[in-house]
Design a protein around this motif. Structure first.
Motif, short mmCIF file in Angstrom:
data_model
loop_
_atom_site.label_atom_id
_atom_site.label_comp_id
_atom_site.label_asym_id
_atom_site.label_seq_id
_atom_site.Cartn_x
_atom_site.Cartn_y
_atom_site.Cartn_z
N THR A 63 0.81 -1.25 -0.14
CA THR A 63 -0.03 -0.01 0.09
C THR A 63 0.85 1.22 0.07
O THR A 63 0.54 2.14 -0.71
N THR A 64 1.85 1.16 0.96
CA THR A 64 2.88 2.47 0.75
C THR A 64 3.54 2.67 -0.71
O THR A 64 3.56 3.67 -0.97
N SER A 65 3.54 1.75 -1.27
CA SER A 65 4.34 1.90 -2.63
C SER A 65 3.16 2.28 -3.55
O SER A 65 3.63 3.05 -4.68
N LEU A 66 1.96 2.45 -3.42
CA LEU A 66 0.84 3.04 -4.29
C LEU A 66 0.48 4.45 -3.91
O LEU A 66 -0.07 4.99 -4.52
N LEU A 67 1.12 4.79 -2.77
CA LEU A 67 0.63 6.25 -2.22
C LEU A 67 1.24 7.33 -2.95
O LEU A 67 2.17 7.45 -3.30
N ASN A 68 0.24 8.24 -3.33
CA ASN A 68 0.51 9.39 -4.03
C ASN A 68 0.52 10.70 -3.01
O ASN A 68 -0.34 10.92 -2.68
N ILE A 69 1.82 11.32 -2.92
CA ILE A 69 1.99 12.29 -1.86
C ILE A 69 0.97 13.49 -2.18
O ILE A 69 0.40 14.08 -1.21
N GLU A 70 1.08 13.87 -3.53
CA GLU A 70 0.20 14.86 -3.75
C GLU A 70 -1.34 14.78 -3.40
O GLU A 70 -1.99 15.66 -2.99
N ARG A 71 -1.92 13.48 -3.70
CA ARG A 71 -3.26 13.28 -3.37
C ARG A 71 -3.49 13.45 -1.98
O ARG A 71 -4.49 13.60 -1.45
N LEU A 72 -2.54 12.72 -1.35
CA LEU A 72 -2.63 12.49 0.31
C LEU A 72 -2.56 14.02 0.90
O LEU A 72 -3.35 14.40 1.69
N GLU A 73 -1.73 15.09 0.32
CA GLU A 73 -1.68 16.19 0.60
C GLU A 73 -2.85 16.99 0.61
O GLU A 73 -3.59 17.93 0.92
N ALA A 74 -3.49 16.68 -0.75
CA ALA A 74 -4.86 17.25 -1.10
C ALA A 74 -5.99 16.79 -0.18
O ALA A 74 -6.94 17.58 0.41
N ALA A 75 -5.86 15.46 0.26
CA ALA A 75 -7.00 15.03 1.05
C ALA A 75 -6.86 15.61 2.66
O ALA A 75 -7.82 16.04 3.01
N VAL A 76 -5.56 15.57 2.92
CA VAL A 76 -5.43 16.42 4.16
C VAL A 76 -5.97 17.84 4.35
O VAL A 76 -6.59 18.25 5.22
N ASP A 77 -5.76 18.51 3.22
CA ASP A 77 -6.08 20.09 3.23
C ASP A 77 -7.58 20.12 3.38
O ASP A 77 -8.05 20.82 4.02
N LEU A 78 -8.23 19.21 2.51
CA LEU A 78 -9.46 19.13 2.26
C LEU A 78 -10.45 18.97 3.77
O LEU A 78 -11.24 19.50 4.23
N LEU A 87 -16.18 3.56 -7.86
CA LEU A 87 -16.18 4.80 -6.72
C LEU A 87 -14.79 5.51 -6.90
O LEU A 87 -14.69 6.70 -6.63
N ALA A 88 -13.59 5.02 -7.41
CA ALA A 88 -12.55 5.78 -7.87
C ALA A 88 -12.53 6.90 -8.75
O ALA A 88 -12.34 7.94 -8.58
N SER A 89 -13.53 6.57 -9.79
CA SER A 89 -13.75 7.40 -10.95
C SER A 89 -14.61 8.52 -10.43
O SER A 89 -14.54 9.66 -11.30
N LEU A 90 -15.55 8.24 -9.27
CA LEU A 90 -16.32 9.48 -8.89
C LEU A 90 -15.87 10.51 -8.17
O LEU A 90 -16.12 11.55 -7.75
N ALA A 91 -14.66 10.05 -7.44
CA ALA A 91 -14.12 10.72 -6.34
C ALA A 91 -13.07 11.99 -6.80
O ALA A 91 -12.49 11.82 -7.86
N ASP A 92 -13.21 13.11 -6.20
CA ASP A 92 -12.36 14.36 -6.39
C ASP A 92 -11.10 13.78 -6.34
O ASP A 92 -9.87 14.06 -6.84
N ILE A 93 -10.80 12.99 -5.09
CA ILE A 93 -9.20 12.42 -4.63
C ILE A 93 -9.57 11.06 -4.35
O ILE A 93 -10.09 10.49 -3.38
N PRO A 94 -8.94 10.09 -5.32
CA PRO A 94 -9.12 8.73 -4.92
C PRO A 94 -7.71 8.07 -4.28
O PRO A 94 -6.76 8.79 -4.65
N LEU A 95 -7.79 7.53 -3.12
CA LEU A 95 -6.76 6.97 -2.49
C LEU A 95 -6.67 5.39 -2.72
O LEU A 95 -7.81 4.76 -2.22
#
Length: 292
Positions: A116-131, A223-231
């Motif tokens: 799972t860690t290998s799949l993490l996208n830092i930009e998406r994570l940062e955007a999710a945290v900000d939201l 679900l991933a296609s619908l989300a603004d930010i898919p994790l």
């Protein structure tokens, strides 16, 4: 097999004929692909460079260079995992001694977190945290096992004063989603990404103007296609006997990252609330004679 390669194999039947050629070529020799240019790969598969780019975007990458970087990292991580003896998930077997079960569970959970860690996208994570930090209200959706993950996030967020609720009932999910709007966040959890009730709730929330975040297994899903930010968590776990054990651990790993990111980002706001909740809980435990 790495999460990316597993996703290519798993999604093969959903791909177009040209995309399937690319997937087959990548699966045949992934180590070669990371050293290729987009034109070389396109020519070998008889497709256009634009098709290669679209193919990469289907699997949530910005383009071919981004795809290669992540594939190379996964190949390296997979080699390390094999060297450490934790390369594959193990299913439940009749008559296993407890010592073997303990080792199997450890290996499964460690592999799930690593993949799972290998799949993490830092930009998406940062955007999710900000939201999540800016949200007026956060509503969490998840059915069955996924509701446990949503409930875990709820218990974390409520301790730092976030206005949030977790819903496991499908009717209440839609009721909640109908009342969300701009400034609110709907956070949906579904390992498959195809849970109808969760999809409906996220779709409804997005239609009302709320920002949407999805936590699901890696690959293409509704679900991933619908989300603004898919994790994405690892999608490598197979077998009906485990009750989504490793996948739950992987999703909780992401929840912990999001929560820690939120507290770190707004440290002076959240830490006093976190500490006060701890003090209050301890006070009432002592008052009631240590009962939880």
């Amino acid at each position: 097999m790495s999460p990316i390669l597993h996703a290519l194999e798993h999604e093969m039947t959903k791909l177009s004929q040209m995309e399937r050629k690319l997937a087959e070529r990548i699966l045949a020799s992934p180590a070669e692909i990371v050293h290729m240019g987009i034109t070389e790969l396109a020519e070998q598969c008889g497709v256009s460079p634009a098709t290669v780019t679209r193919f990469c975007k289907v699997f949530h990458f910005k383009g071919f260079p981004d795809f290669k970087v992540n594939l190379a990292a996964e190949i390296a991580g997979s080699d390390q995992g094999q060297h450490e003896g934790g390369s594959s998930y193990q299913d439940i077997v009749a008559g296993n001694p407890l010592s073997t079960i303990v080792e199997a569970m450890q290996n499964n959970h460690l592999a799930s977190i690593r993949d799972t860690t290998s799949l993490l996208n830092i930009e998406r994570l940062e955007a999710a945290v900000d939201l999540l930090c800016r949200a007026r209200r956060v509503d969490l959706y998840g059915m069955a096992t996924s509701s446990i993950v949503a409930q875990d996030f709820y218990q974390k967020l409520i301790r730092i004063g976030v206005n949030c609720t977790a819903f496991a009932d499908s009717h209440m999910q839609i009721t909640s989603a109908s009342s969300l709007g701009e400034g609110d966040v709907a956070f949906a959890v579904s390992y498959s990404g195809e849970t109808p009730e969760t999809i409906d709730a996220l779709n409804c929330a997005g239609a009302g103007g709320a920002s949407t975040i999805a936590l699901t297994s890696y690959g293409s899903s509704t679900l991933a296609s619908l989300a603004d930010i898919p994790l994405f968590s690892s999608s490598l776990e197979k077998g009906m006997r485990r009750g989504d054990m490793a996948s739950r651990i992987a999703q909780l790993h992401i929840i912990d990252i999001l929560f820690t990111g939120m507290v770190s980002t707004r440290f002076t706001d959240y830490i006093p609330k976190l500490e006060q909740s701890y003090v209050n809980v301890q006070h009432y435990r002592h008052k009631r004679g240590g009962q939880s």
